[in-house]
Structures are given as C-alpha cells and as structure tokens.
Write a protein that holds these residues in place. Structure first.
Motif, PDB file in Angstrom:
ATOM      1  N   CYS A  12       0.839  -1.204   0.000  1.00 50.65           N
ATOM      2  CA  CYS A  12       0.000   0.000   0.000  1.00 50.65           C
ATOM      3  C   CYS A  12       0.870   1.249   0.000  1.00 50.65           C
ATOM      4  O   CYS A  12       1.702   1.419   0.890  1.00 50.65           O
ATOM      5  CB  CYS A  12      -0.857   0.063   1.263  1.00 50.65           C
ATOM      6  N   TYR A  13       0.656   2.101  -0.972  1.00 50.50           N
ATOM      7  CA  TYR A  13       1.345   3.385  -0.978  1.00 50.50           C
ATOM      8  C   TYR A  13       0.299   4.488  -1.115  1.00 50.50           C
ATOM      9  O   TYR A  13      -0.367   4.581  -2.141  1.00 50.50           O
ATOM     10  CB  TYR A  13       2.343   3.433  -2.144  1.00 50.50           C
ATOM     11  N   ASN A  14       0.139   5.260  -0.059  1.00 43.03           N
ATOM     12  CA  ASN A  14      -0.883   6.325  -0.023  1.00 43.03           C
ATOM     13  C   ASN A  14      -2.260   5.787  -0.425  1.00 43.03           C
ATOM     14  O   ASN A  14      -2.890   6.279  -1.350  1.00 43.03           O
ATOM     15  CB  ASN A  14      -0.482   7.486  -0.947  1.00 43.03           C
ATOM     16  N   GLU A  15      -2.694   4.757   0.278  1.00 42.40           N
ATOM     17  CA  GLU A  15      -3.953   4.087  -0.077  1.00 42.40           C
ATOM     18  C   GLU A  15      -5.043   4.318   0.972  1.00 42.40           C
ATOM     19  O   GLU A  15      -5.908   3.468   1.165  1.00 42.40           O
ATOM     20  CB  GLU A  15      -3.723   2.580  -0.257  1.00 42.40           C
ATOM     21  N   VAL A  16      -4.987   5.480   1.637  1.00 36.42           N
ATOM     22  CA  VAL A  16      -5.944   5.698   2.720  1.00 36.42           C
ATOM     23  C   VAL A  16      -7.395   5.604   2.229  1.00 36.42           C
ATOM     24  O   VAL A  16      -8.282   5.142   2.957  1.00 36.42           O
ATOM     25  CB  VAL A  16      -5.638   7.036   3.446  1.00 36.42           C
ATOM     26  N   GLU A  17      -7.635   5.983   0.974  1.00 37.26           N
ATOM     27  CA  GLU A  17      -9.023   5.963   0.468  1.00 37.26           C
ATOM     28  C   GLU A  17      -9.533   4.559   0.157  1.00 37.26           C
ATOM     29  O   GLU A  17     -10.735   4.329   0.135  1.00 37.26           O
ATOM     30  CB  GLU A  17      -9.131   6.793  -0.819  1.00 37.26           C
ATOM     31  N   THR A  18      -8.618   3.632  -0.135  1.00 37.14           N
ATOM     32  CA  THR A  18      -9.079   2.299  -0.556  1.00 37.14           C
ATOM     33  C   THR A  18      -9.085   1.277   0.592  1.00 37.14           C
ATOM     34  O   THR A  18      -9.780   0.267   0.508  1.00 37.14           O
ATOM     35  CB  THR A  18      -8.150   1.716  -1.653  1.00 37.14           C
ATOM     36  N   LEU A  19      -8.288   1.580   1.640  1.00 32.45           N
ATOM     37  CA  LEU A  19      -8.025   0.532   2.633  1.00 32.45           C
ATOM     38  C   LEU A  19      -9.247  -0.074   3.331  1.00 32.45           C
ATOM     39  O   LEU A  19      -9.322  -1.298   3.475  1.00 32.45           O
ATOM     40  CB  LEU A  19      -7.039   1.058   3.673  1.00 32.45           C
ATOM     41  N   ASP A  20     -10.198   0.784   3.718  1.00 31.70           N
ATOM     42  CA  ASP A  20     -11.366   0.241   4.431  1.00 31.70           C
ATOM     43  C   ASP A  20     -12.129  -0.756   3.557  1.00 31.70           C
ATOM     44  O   ASP A  20     -12.451  -1.862   3.990  1.00 31.70           O
ATOM     45  CB  ASP A  20     -12.320   1.377   4.836  1.00 31.70           C
ATOM     46  N   LEU A  21     -12.352  -0.340   2.304  1.00 29.38           N
ATOM     47  CA  LEU A  21     -13.114  -1.207   1.388  1.00 29.38           C
ATOM     48  C   LEU A  21     -12.367  -2.517   1.134  1.00 29.38           C
ATOM     49  O   LEU A  21     -12.953  -3.605   1.113  1.00 29.38           O
ATOM     50  CB  LEU A  21     -13.335  -0.491   0.053  1.00 29.38           C
ATOM     51  N   THR A  22     -11.051  -2.402   0.938  1.00 31.40           N
ATOM     52  CA  THR A  22     -10.244  -3.591   0.639  1.00 31.40           C
ATOM     53  C   THR A  22     -10.190  -4.534   1.843  1.00 31.40           C
ATOM     54  O   THR A  22     -10.379  -5.747   1.699  1.00 31.40           O
ATOM     55  CB  THR A  22      -8.821  -3.166   0.222  1.00 31.40           C
ATOM     56  N   ALA A  23      -9.951  -3.951   3.034  1.00 32.52           N
ATOM     57  CA  ALA A  23      -9.882  -4.784   4.244  1.00 32.52           C
ATOM     58  C   ALA A  23     -11.201  -5.520   4.452  1.00 32.52           C
ATOM     59  O   ALA A  23     -11.229  -6.707   4.790  1.00 32.52           O
ATOM     60  CB  ALA A  23      -9.550  -3.918   5.453  1.00 32.52           C
ATOM     61  N   GLU A  24     -12.283  -4.785   4.215  1.00 27.32           N
ATOM     62  CA  GLU A  24     -13.622  -5.368   4.378  1.00 27.32           C
ATOM     63  C   GLU A  24     -13.813  -6.544   3.408  1.00 27.32           C
ATOM     64  O   GLU A  24     -14.181  -7.654   3.805  1.00 27.32           O
ATOM     65  CB  GLU A  24     -14.649  -4.273   4.041  1.00 27.32           C
ATOM     66  N   ALA A  25     -13.569  -6.273   2.110  1.00 32.42           N
ATOM     67  CA  ALA A  25     -13.852  -7.275   1.072  1.00 32.42           C
ATOM     68  C   ALA A  25     -12.955  -8.504   1.210  1.00 32.42           C
ATOM     69  O   ALA A  25     -13.429  -9.646   1.118  1.00 32.42           O
ATOM     70  CB  ALA A  25     -13.671  -6.646  -0.311  1.00 32.42           C
ATOM     71  N   VAL A  26     -11.647  -8.282   1.433  1.00 29.70           N
ATOM     72  CA  VAL A  26     -10.715  -9.409   1.534  1.00 29.70           C
ATOM     73  C   VAL A  26     -10.995 -10.199   2.821  1.00 29.70           C
ATOM     74  O   VAL A  26     -11.013 -11.438   2.821  1.00 29.70           O
ATOM     75  CB  VAL A  26      -9.247  -8.914   1.480  1.00 29.70           C
ATOM     76  N   GLY A  27     -11.260  -9.471   3.912  1.00 31.99           N
ATOM     77  CA  GLY A  27     -11.575 -10.119   5.191  1.00 31.99           C
ATOM     78  C   GLY A  27     -12.802 -11.013   5.052  1.00 31.99           C
ATOM     79  O   GLY A  27     -12.823 -12.147   5.553  1.00 31.99           O
ATOM     80  N   GLU A  28     -13.800 -10.513   4.323  1.00 35.15           N
ATOM     81  CA  GLU A  28     -15.042 -11.264   4.135  1.00 35.15           C
ATOM     82  C   GLU A  28     -14.774 -12.590   3.395  1.00 35.15           C
ATOM     83  O   GLU A  28     -15.252 -13.658   3.784  1.00 35.15           O
ATOM     84  CB  GLU A  28     -16.005 -10.382   3.323  1.00 35.15           C
TER      85      GLU A  28
END
Ligand code: UDP
Ligand code: MG
Length: 255
Positions: A12-28
């Motif tokens: 992740c490089y300057n990915e503050v905008e994507t992280l929540d969505l990605t963590a959610e989707a991958v975690g799921e």
C-alpha cells in the motif's frame, strides 16, 4: 477443518481511500473460506505500508485492532511496489503455507481468492491471476501494456501476458524466490523461472475502487526498463554492435 493457512499480501502506498473497502472485502472472503473449512483459522491479510505519506499506516493500525485476521508491516521508506511486495512475502512466508499477492485498489477482485485457493489445493505451486479484459484501463495504459508484452516476447523473456502481480505462491516457490538476489526486481520475470506446477485463473479487471494510480508514467517506464534489462542481454548486444559500427565508421571517415 483444513490445515492450509493462507496469507494475502497487499502493498500500500498512499492508499488511505481504498483501505477500508479492501480490508472489508478481503476479510469477508477469508472468513467465508475459514467457515467453509477450506483454509485454516489463522489465515490472514497483511498490509505492507510502503512509506506512505498519507494516513495509510494509521488506517492499517485501526484494522489491526479488529482481530488476528489483519496484520501489518511498516517499511521505513518508500521502496516501490515490487520491493514492498517482496518484503511482505519474505516477512510472512513462515506465517502461512501459501501467500497471495494483490493490489490495494481491488482491481484484482477479492472474489478471486477462492479461485486461487482452489487451484493451490488442486496441486499447483504457482497460480497466476490473468486479466482477461483490460477495458477498465485507459487506452494509453492498454496500448503501452500491449507494446511491452510484445517487446518482451521478442526479447525472449518468458512472462505471462496480462498477468500483473496478483498471484499465489506455495511454500516451495516462496523458498526458491528467497534465493533470488536481484538488484532490479521484476517479479513477473522471476516467478516463471522458479518452475513448479502452475496454472492461471482468469478474471475481469475492475477499475480502481478509489484514489489515483500510484504508477505515474516515469515509474512505469523505470519498471519496464528493469524488466527488459534484468531478463534479456539483447539490448546489451545491440549496444556492443552499435559501438562497433560507430567505431568502424569513425575510422573509415577518418581515413
Ligand atoms: N504501490 C506501492 N508502492 C509504490 C507504488 C505503488 O506499494 O511505490 C502499491 C499500490 O498501493 C497498489 C499497487 O502497488 O497497491 C499497485 O499500484 P497501482 O494500483 O497504483 O498501479 P496501477 O494499477 O495503476 O498500475
Ligand atoms: Mg491499480
């Protein structure tokens, strides 16, 4: 219950905008596979903060508090996608049996995770994610990518077309990768050299879920240059011959 522990590595490089969505989707996806008994409970996703200057690490830390499914590695400075990915793979390779690498922007959709796991459980040591459709890319990016793959083939470099760095590596492949000591990392060129049974899974490449590309033209060209110079001696041969002819022409003109 399966005893296969899977780790997902996300640079992740300057990915503050994507992280929540990605963590959610991958975690799921991981939770579903764990519940179905396909992978071990200790399976996880590890975010590698590549020296981000926005709030990426703070965001990763906030996910670390949500349980053992989430892990984080913080690099001391920006080392670039390839090195950040390798750092993540090497620091987590004793923590899981197989590791899947993905981008933080979900252009490689989280729904591919079960396909990677299935192909690994079928006996493949390396599973390449291949984009069957690049319509979400700009025509410039598509054109330059096609030119690059054509040129690499002409130079005799064995790379999988339309495969970026979304792939699964099993324990033997990870061990072999740890012995490579490349100065200019181009993982797409190194991985096919590892050998071992491999397969491809195909998916549609989505558009970035948020934020902008972290690969500006200069970085993309530097990356392509690493790919060419690390895997083919043809450019070197060309320069030698060019030097020879220029030298010869100088003598002729001088005479
Ligand atoms: N990335 C990184 N370090 C960098 C540049 C990019 O870790 O110096 C990460 C980025 O956060 C993303 C992945 O590499 O997870 C691919 O970058 P991006 O999606 O911007 O590339 P593109 O898809 O536009 O080629
Ligand atoms: Mg991307």
């Amino acid at each position: 219950m399966s005893s296969t522990r899977i780790g997902i590595i996300i640079p992740c490089y300057n990915e503050v905008e994507t992280l929540d969505l990605t963590a959610e989707a991958v975690g799921e996806e991981l939770r579903e596979l764990i519940d179905a008994g396909e992978i071990e409970i200790g399976s996880f996703v590890c975010f590698v903060d590549d020296g981000s200057r926005d709030g990426t690490w703070k965001k990763i830390e906030s996910w670390l508090t949500k349980g053992t499914l989430y892990r984080g590695v913080k690099l001391s400075r920006n080392v670039g996608h390839q090195r950040a990915l390798l750092a993540g793979l090497m620091s987590m390779r004793d923590e899981a049996e197989a590791l899947i690498s993905m981008d933080a922007d979900l252009q490689d959709p989280a729904s591919t995770i079960p396909l990677f796991v299935g192909a690994y459980l079928d006996g493949n040591e390396i599973v390449y994610g291949v984009r069957e459709d690049r319509s979400s890319d700009s025509s410039f990016k598509r054109g330059t990518a096609e030119f690059f793959y054509r040129m690499m083939r002409k130079l005799g470099v064995d790379i999988v077309p339309n495969h970026a760095d979304c792939r699964l590596l099993g324990p033997r492949a990870l061990d072999a990768l740890s012995h490579f000591d490349e100065a200019n990392l181009f993982l797409r060129g190194i991985v096919p050299l590892l050998g071992y049974p491999s397969t491809k899974i195909y998916y549609k490449r989505d558009a970035r879920i948020a934020g902008d590309s972290k690969y500006p033209l200069t970085k993309m060209l530097a990356f392509a240059w690493d790919g060419v110079t690390s895997f083919s001696t043809k450019p070197l041969g060309f320069i030698v011959w060019l030097g020879f002819f220029v030298c010869l022409a100088t003598f002729v003109v001088g005479a």
